[in-house]
Design a protein around this motif. Structure first.
Motif, PDB file in Angstrom:
ATOM      1  N   ARG A  65      35.792  25.977  39.237  1.00  0.00           N
ATOM      2  CA  ARG A  65      37.032  26.756  39.358  1.00  0.00           C
ATOM      3  C   ARG A  65      36.993  28.009  38.490  1.00  0.00           C
ATOM      4  N   ASP A  66      36.505  27.870  37.273  1.00  0.00           N
ATOM      5  CA  ASP A  66      36.412  29.024  36.377  1.00  0.00           C
ATOM      6  C   ASP A  66      35.446  30.067  36.923  1.00  0.00           C
ATOM      7  N   LEU A  67      34.272  29.618  37.323  1.00  0.00           N
ATOM      8  CA  LEU A  67      33.243  30.542  37.809  1.00  0.00           C
ATOM      9  C   LEU A  67      33.676  31.241  39.092  1.00  0.00           C
ATOM     10  N   THR A  68      34.241  30.503  40.030  1.00  0.00           N
ATOM     11  CA  THR A  68      34.647  31.128  41.294  1.00  0.00           C
ATOM     12  C   THR A  68      35.845  32.055  41.103  1.00  0.00           C
ATOM     13  N   ALA A  69      36.728  31.749  40.169  1.00  0.00           N
ATOM     14  CA  ALA A  69      37.853  32.654  39.891  1.00  0.00           C
ATOM     15  C   ALA A  69      37.339  33.978  39.328  1.00  0.00           C
ATOM     16  N   ARG A  70      36.386  33.901  38.414  1.00  0.00           N
ATOM     17  CA  ARG A  70      35.817  35.130  37.852  1.00  0.00           C
ATOM     18  C   ARG A  70      35.047  35.911  38.910  1.00  0.00           C
ATOM     19  N   GLU A  71      34.333  35.197  39.770  1.00  0.00           N
ATOM     20  CA  GLU A  71      33.571  35.877  40.821  1.00  0.00           C
ATOM     21  C   GLU A  71      34.497  36.541  41.833  1.00  0.00           C
ATOM     22  N   SER A  72      35.587  35.893  42.169  1.00  0.00           N
ATOM     23  CA  SER A  72      36.558  36.468  43.110  1.00  0.00           C
ATOM     24  C   SER A  72      37.170  37.753  42.580  1.00  0.00           C
ATOM     25  N   SER A  73      37.280  37.851  41.266  1.00  0.00           N
ATOM     26  CA  SER A  73      37.901  39.047  40.695  1.00  0.00           C
ATOM     27  C   SER A  73      37.012  40.280  40.799  1.00  0.00           C
ATOM     28  N   CYS A  74      35.700  40.086  40.924  1.00  0.00           N
ATOM     29  CA  CYS A  74      34.814  41.253  41.029  1.00  0.00           C
ATOM     30  C   CYS A  74      34.210  41.403  42.427  1.00  0.00           C
ATOM     31  N   CYS A  75      34.207  40.351  43.197  1.00  0.00           N
ATOM     32  CA  CYS A  75      33.673  40.375  44.564  1.00  0.00           C
ATOM     33  C   CYS A  75      34.750  39.842  45.494  1.00  0.00           C
ATOM     34  N   SER A  76      35.723  40.682  45.779  1.00  0.00           N
ATOM     35  CA  SER A  76      36.903  40.245  46.526  1.00  0.00           C
ATOM     36  C   SER A  76      36.588  39.814  47.958  1.00  0.00           C
ATOM     37  N   PHE A  77      35.418  40.147  48.458  1.00  0.00           N
ATOM     38  CA  PHE A  77      35.051  39.755  49.818  1.00  0.00           C
ATOM     39  C   PHE A  77      34.625  38.286  49.890  1.00  0.00           C
TER      40      PHE A  77
END
Length: 118
Positions: A65-77
């Motif tokens: 959850r932490d990793l995917t939340a951070r990834e979503s913030s920089c790679c919105s696609f």
């Protein structure tokens, strides 16, 4: 266990990713660590949808959850969905628009090249 090693080459990361260049190898290493420790299987449900079956431990869910939340913030696609279909199972669904299937291809390759063999 496979002796194939995932590379830290981030050349497949699209320009749409806003993560600073210096941080990309660290983020890739975090994904590799999650994949190595927790991925039990990977299923490509469609060209735009990858489902990873993960170890069901609570710490795995917190990390994912932490990793995917951070990834979503920089790679919105990238669209991530984490679900717990049972007490011992965890799924991570990753979806991308058609323009970014190559990114999903690379993630699938990374996940399967470092995953734990059960």
């Amino acid at each position: 266990m496979s002796d194939r090693r995932a590379t830290t080459d981030d050349s497949w990361v699209p320009d749409a990713c806003t993560l600073p260049t210096a941080e990309k190898p660290l983020r890739l290493a975090e994904f590799d660590q999650l994949f190595r420790a927790a991925v039990r299987s990977a299923d490509r449900l469609s060209p735009q949808h990858l489902r990873l079956q993960l170890d069901g431990a609570e710490q795995v869910e917190e990390t994912a959850r932490d990793l995917t939340a951070r990834e979503s913030s920089c790679c919105s696609f990238l669209a991530f969905d984490i679900a717990r279909p049972g007490p011992e199972s965890l799924t991570l669904d990753i979806r991308v628009p058609a323009a970014h299937v190559d990114v999903l291809d690379a993630l699938a390759e990374r996940a399967t090249s470092v995953q734990v063999q059960t």
